[in-house]
Design an enzyme around this catalytic site. Structure first.
Site, PDB file in Angstrom:
ATOM      1  CB  CYS A 380      -0.970  -0.026   1.178  1.00 26.49           C
ATOM      2  SG  CYS A 380      -2.326   1.150   1.033  1.00 26.49           S
ATOM      3  CG  HIS A 514      -3.631  -3.511   3.191  1.00 26.08           C
ATOM      4  ND1 HIS A 514      -2.612  -3.108   4.030  1.00 26.08           N
ATOM      5  CD2 HIS A 514      -4.216  -2.375   2.721  1.00 26.08           C
ATOM      6  CE1 HIS A 514      -2.587  -1.783   4.080  1.00 26.08           C
ATOM      7  NE2 HIS A 514      -3.551  -1.317   3.298  1.00 26.08           N
ATOM      8  CD  GLU A 516      -1.336  -6.416   5.214  1.00 23.04           C
ATOM      9  OE1 GLU A 516      -1.548  -5.277   5.657  1.00 23.04           O
ATOM     10  OE2 GLU A 516      -0.954  -6.645   4.045  1.00 23.04           O
TER      11      GLU A 516
END
Length: 542
Positions: A380, A514, A516
């Site tokens: 990001c 993102h 994750e």
């Protein structure tokens, strides 16, 4: 009909209610049950989207674009079930909905009150949409005694009577502190916490007691006697080396057995915890170690990067290595040469963030990784800083910057005011509200065939979760690509850059989304798996 488990906390905050809820969900899943987890947050914010990471930790984003509590990340990682906006609610959202109805006249002139209107809204949220689930686990944020939590405690107390008999169980998580001068664990904090809970009409069925050492049988009997629970329902929750050991540890202590017993369920299948045992074995018996530098803005509070930490752990599990994280505050690189801090690491990760503070340090970290051939992963904001660095150093755009930090002559990163989401156009006013106005949730991206990132995914079309307000400016694409930075992933309409990579670099990838948020211990995210693999290769070269 679904059975409901209500998890409350006492004594102190941050005892791990979210982790306990997730681990219990995993244990019940391992028995073949279908489980849903929900979180009730008593704070007045509508959602945590406008809260500082230092205030609240990570803001976890779901596929449908909800900004939620970080505990939903635990729920997803432990059960594999994607959460949505119906799995997390706050006092702010409850009151917002009620006041909207009141302004419309939905209450027909009646006085709007906490009881029944607020508690009814909470109860409706808890019980709606649970068809097909065997168990619904509901975690109440905060600790018993907090004034803002009272409507939630009252609502779950009422649900105990509203639901059919035997369909609600209450679990209370407390702390049993060890007092070194006395040389013993103390039961009194738990006694007082349960007394507080009982004073508002809730009798816990199970006590889950956190401690840093074994709880003697005599102390368990004492808690059983004073807290009015069965001796078998006093479950010790001891510290473990990894959070992925928790389901195994809780099952060993009889936690899930006691929950089923509280519901009167007998003859339940034994849990199959083999995959948890495999994960535990991989974590505790690595075949090597790698060091990843995380150059961030909120490194003083690790909860700000909760999903990131877990995703790196998952990448280590996939590669059978232990990932050591070297936390570096990005502002340091605005005063110091990055080399002494980074020359020993095997990979550099620059995560998301907001605002100008520390940005030049993140840019310096990206430049160091580019020049030294160290694996780099920009997420990001980390991708945006890498693009700015490449624009300045490779493409000769000296004034390259982001309009997020103020007016600039070369807005390589700029504010996006409208974008496509499927067949719909979403818009945002430049001076409008901050809350809920970012590009949020799952969006599709097209990856260039033959690109490094397409090779990581093994696909050319992906869906990933976003949470950002600014975008890389497509007007600079030609200049950057002419100097070695490939725009390897784009939005389906070709307008929004989703991923970049350096062509002549061992592993240098930036993504606007993102990743994750979608990583799981049993399904490590492809990019974290590949990044840790690149770091593992780098470790052999250092």
């Amino acid at each position: 009909m679904a059975r409901y488990v209500f998890i409350t906390g006492g004594v102190v905050s941050s005892l791990g209610k979210g982790l306990a809820s997730a681990a219990l969900g995993a244990c019940l899943q391992a028995r073949g049950y279908k489980v849903r987890l929900r979180k009730l947050d008593p704070y007045l914010n509508v959602d945590p989207g406008t809260m500082s990471p230092y205030q609240h930790g990570e803001c976890f984003v779901t596929d449908d674009g909800a900004e939620t509590d970080l505990d939903l990340g635990h729920y997803e990682r432990f059960t594999g079930r994607p959460a949505n906006r119906q799995d997390n609610i706050t006092t702010g959202r409850i009151y917002q909905d009620i006041l909207t109805k009141e302004r419309r006249g939905d209450y027909l002139g009646g006085t709007v009150q906490v009881i029944p209107h607020v508690t009814d809204a909470i109860k409706e949220f808890v019980v709606t949409g649970n068809d097909g689930y065997d168990f619904v686990l509901v975690e109440i944020g905060g600790t018993v005694g907090d004034i803002e939590g009272l409507p939630f405690f009252e609502a779950i107390r009422q649900l105990g009577n509203d639901l059919p008999r035997g369909h609600a169980v209450y679990i209370h998580l407390t702390l049993m502190p060890y007092i070194p001068s006395a040389g013993e664990l103390k039961t009194k904090p738990t006694q007082h916490s349960v007394k507080e809970l009982r004073s508002i009409g809730i009798q816990p069925d199970i006590l889950l007691v956190r401690a840093d050492r074994e709880i003697p049988e005599s102390e368990r009997k004492k808690l059983s006697l004073f807290c009015n629970v069965r001796p078998s329902a006093v479950i010790q929750a001891l510290d473990v080396a990894s959070i992925y050991d928790v389901p195994i540890a809780y099952h060993r202590e009889g936690f899930d057995d006691e929950v089923l017993a509280a519901f009167g369920i007998t003859g339940a299948p034994k849990p199959n915890l083999e995959r948890w045992q495999d994960i535990s074995q991989r974590i505790h018996n690595p075949e090597g170690r790698v060091t990843i530098a995380v150059v961030g803005k909120y490194t003083g509070l690790k909860d700000a990067y909760k999903s990131l930490i877990e995703a790196l752990t998952h990448g280590g599990i996939a590669n059978r290595v232990k990932v050591d994280i070297d936390w570096i505050e990005s502002e340091i690189f605005e005063k110091e040469d990055p080399a002494p801090f980074l020359e020993h690491v095997h990979g550099i990760l620059v995560p998301g963030g907001f605002g100008k503070r520390g940005t030049e340090g993140k840019i310096a970290a990206a430049g160091y990784a580019r020049r030294r051939g160290i694996p780099y992963f920009g997420i990001c904001f980390g991708m945006q800083m890498a693009v700015i660095e490449a624009a300045r150093s490779l493409a000769g755009v000296e004034g390259a910057n982001s309009s997020e930090f103020g007016p600039c002559d070369e807005p390589v990163v700029g504010l996006l005011t409208e974008w496509a989401r499927g067949n719909e156009l979403e818009r945002r006013a430049e001076g409008g509200d901050l809350g809920g106005t970012m590009r949020l949730g799952a969006y599709t991206a097209k990856l260039a065939p033959g690109s490094k990132i397409a090779a990581c995914y093994g696909a050319t079309e992906i869906s990933e979760r976003h949470r950002h307000r600014y975008e890389v400016n497509i007007a600079y694409r030609d200049r950057l690509e002419a100097n070695g930075m490939r725009f390897a992933g784009m939005s389906p309409d070709g307008v929004l850059p989703e991923t970049v990579e350096l062509v002549d670099h061992p592993w240098f990838v930036g993504v606007q989304y993102h990743p994750e948020l979608k990583s799981r211990p049993f399904e490590p995210h492809p990019l974290f798996k590949a990044f840790v693999a690149a770091a593992k290769t780098q470790s052999r070269l250092v």
